[in-house]
Design an enzyme around this catalytic site. Structure first.
Site: not given
Ligand code: PEP
Ligand code: MG
Length: 566
Positions: A180, A420, A444, A491
């Site tokens: 993140h 995910e 994920d 996404c």
């Molecule tokens: C993912 O897991 O691909 C996602 C878009 O969510 P995050 O990166 O916030 O876990």
């Molecule tokens: Mg995720």
């Protein structure tokens, strides 16, 4: 010109600035200042909070500034300090005394069973923790001048607290492209390199650093030759940005005109403008948890309603997918401490928090989303993260119904889920009829399918979503979703990677959602091949021996296209 170190390129662009080190934890060398007493520490805490209040006010963040104003008063609350003094007289250390006094005051407030006072309880704890930190001689994580943050890791809560106007770049020893800290850097448009092993040792004693977030190179105390090269790279990056801007009005489509929807990933209402300016056709992922970070307490329903209203209004008739708060894993909040877990990515995170004592947090958010829908007359798309099976889907619908109870919801929201967790990918066709849309979280999904922690740079080679196993899972989700007639988006960061986007188009994905900075490169990649070519390439990739081979299929297509154009 030789790079001092190489890491994972995490957010594009080149930056050169002074090194800023994240203050070490208590007791480590360099973090200890002169010993000070309780009163002086309380005064310093109040001064810090007042200056934070002024900075936020100057930046137009009026609501949050008031929280810090109130905290500045609490830091000098005579009752809090008296309780702490008494404990010191009885032999406690000043740090322990102030922590306990804060805890005592917070429990009294929390026991009153009132939402506003409960929020105050978190404030008191936060203030006591700040005074304790000052007593330990640690500095607050704050930038004084334009700098590049060099750290082992930079939790999103700290990144959010740093002044973005002064944060020129990020260089981390830990992390991967999908961690993140990397996602937040891209959203802020700050060049970042993560997963640079040996960085802290190499940067010891260094004064300046160059971060090339496009190549992953880091140069500590660069010489004149390096700086000249940095100039050249910056000019090239600006030219690329210019070329991307020219593509702004063009849709996301293949050479033969097969269109995909272009969504933007955002983390704050302020990101909406950049996404719209870049040509986004909607928001494919609003990571709302970032809005909960860098603050002393959770935003209340009214504050959240105002934030979602801003985004819905900015996008007008275009869809906006608001994801329910996704905490846990590598994201936590100082005012909402989660129990320590051996494996937080496999633990009580995201939607699971609703069944672990935090249902009110989720319901408040849902009410705020419904409220924003009512206020704007727009249909919000609600998306739940970390859904594992049908029972999670039913729980999600139940939570939405609970939030809607007693109010007239003129425009029903669309309720969809992230795919995910591998279990969900395997039963996609069972779940699809129960939801309005799927959005695949490849970050994920990849880490869980390949058992490769997304924050571990040592496993970077094992985290490629172009792995045939991940591609097959995606194909199954597309088939399951389409059989039920629902759209399937992606996404995760794969959507913003040109080769990844080509694979996804070939697999039949309807929408790609990514940081606005990736729009140009992804549009160019899809425009270079026809749908049939991409489908054919995807078939090869599904049967490739490795992620490397699958990636090579798309990279060679891009190479051929570049040669044909230039
Ligand atoms: C993912 O897991 O691909 C996602 C878009 O969510 P995050 O990166 O916030 O876990
Ligand atoms: Mg995720």
């Amino acid at each position: 010109m030789k790079a001092s170190l190489r890491g994972v390129p995490a957010a594009p662009g080149v930056a050169h600035a002074r090194i800023w080190r994240l203050p070490e934890r208590a007791g480590t060398e360099g973090s200890r200042g002169p010993e000070i007493g309780l009163d002086q520490a309380a005064e310093q805490a109040a001064a810090e909070l007042e200056s934070l209040q002024q900075r936020l006010r100057a930046g137009g963040r009026e609501d949050e500034s008031e929280i810090f104003g109130a905290q500045a008063l609490m830091a000098q609350d005579p009752e809090l300090l008296d309780v702490a003094r008494q404990a010191i007289d009885q032999g406690a250390s000043a740090e322990e005394a102030v922590r306990n006094a804060g805890e005592q005051a917070a429990s009294i407030l929390a026991a009153l069973d009132d939402e506003i006072l409960a929020a105050r309880a978190a404030d008191v704890r936060d203030v006591a923790a700040r005074i304790a930190r000052i007593l330990r001689g640690e500095q607050p994580p704050r930038l004084e001048e334009r700098s590049i943050a060099v750290a082992f890791d930079l939790p999103p809560s700290i990144t959010a607290e740093l002044d973005p106007a002064l944060l020129a770049g990020v260089a981390l020893e830990a992390g991967s492209r999908t961690a993140h800290a990397a996602i937040l850097s891209r959203a802020l448009g700050i060049p970042a390199v993560v997963g640079a092993r040996g960085l802290l040792e190499a940067a010891q004693g260094g004064r300046e650093i160059v971060v090339d977030g496009t190549t992953g190179e880091l140069f500590i105390d660069p010489d004149a030759e390096t700086l000249a090269e940095v100039e050249r790279r910056s000019a090239a990056a600006n030219a690329q940005a210019g070329a991307d801007a020219e593509l702004r009005g063009r849709p996301l489509q293949t050479a033969d005109g097969h269109r995909l929807m272009l969504g933007a990933n955002i983390g704050q209402p302020d990101d909406a403008k950049r996404a719209i300016d870049g040509g986004a056709e909607g928001v494919g992922l609003f990571r709302t948890e970032f809005m909960f970070m860098g603050r002393a307490t959770a935003p209340d329903e009214a504050t959240q309603t105002a934030a979602y209203t801003r985004v819905l209004e900015a996008f007008g008739a275009r869809p906006v997918v608001i994801r329910l708060i996704d905490l846990g894993g590598d994201k936590d909040l100082p005012y909402l401490p989660l129990p320590r877990e051996e494996n937080p990515f496999l633990g009580v995170r995201a939607l699971r928090l609703a069944d672990a004592g935090h249902e009110a947090l989720v319901l408040t958010q849902l009410r705020a989303i419904l409220g924003a829908g009512e206020r704007t007359g727009r249909q919000p798309w609600i998306m739940a993260p970390m859904v594992a099976d049908l029972s999670d889907v039913y729980r999600l619908h139940e939570l939405v119904a609970l939030a809607a109870f007693g109010r007239t919801v003129a425009v029903q929201p669309k309720v969809g889920i992230m795919v995910e967790i591998p279990s969900l990918a395997l039963i996609a066709e069972l779940v699809a009829p129960e939801v309005a849309f799927f959005s695949i979280g490849t970050n994920d999904l990849t880490q869980y399918l390949l058992a490769a922690d997304r924050t571990n740079p040592g496993l970077a080679d094992r985290q490629d979503p172009l792995h045939p196993a991940v591609l097959r899972a995606i194909r199954g989700v597309v088939e399951g979703g389409h059989a039920a007639g629902i759209p399937v988006a992606v996404c995760g960061e794969m959507a913003g990677d040109p080769a990844g986007a080509m694979a996804l188009a070939g697999l039949g994905i309807d929408e790609l959602s990514m940081d606005a900075g990736a729009f140009g490169a992804v549009k160019r990649a899809l425009a270079g091949a026809s749908l049939i070519e991409l489908q054919e390439a995807a078939r090869h990739a599904l049967h490739a021996e490795s992620a490397k081979d699958a990636r090579a299929v798309f990279e060679s297509m891009r190479e051929r296209e570049r040669e044909a154009v230039g």
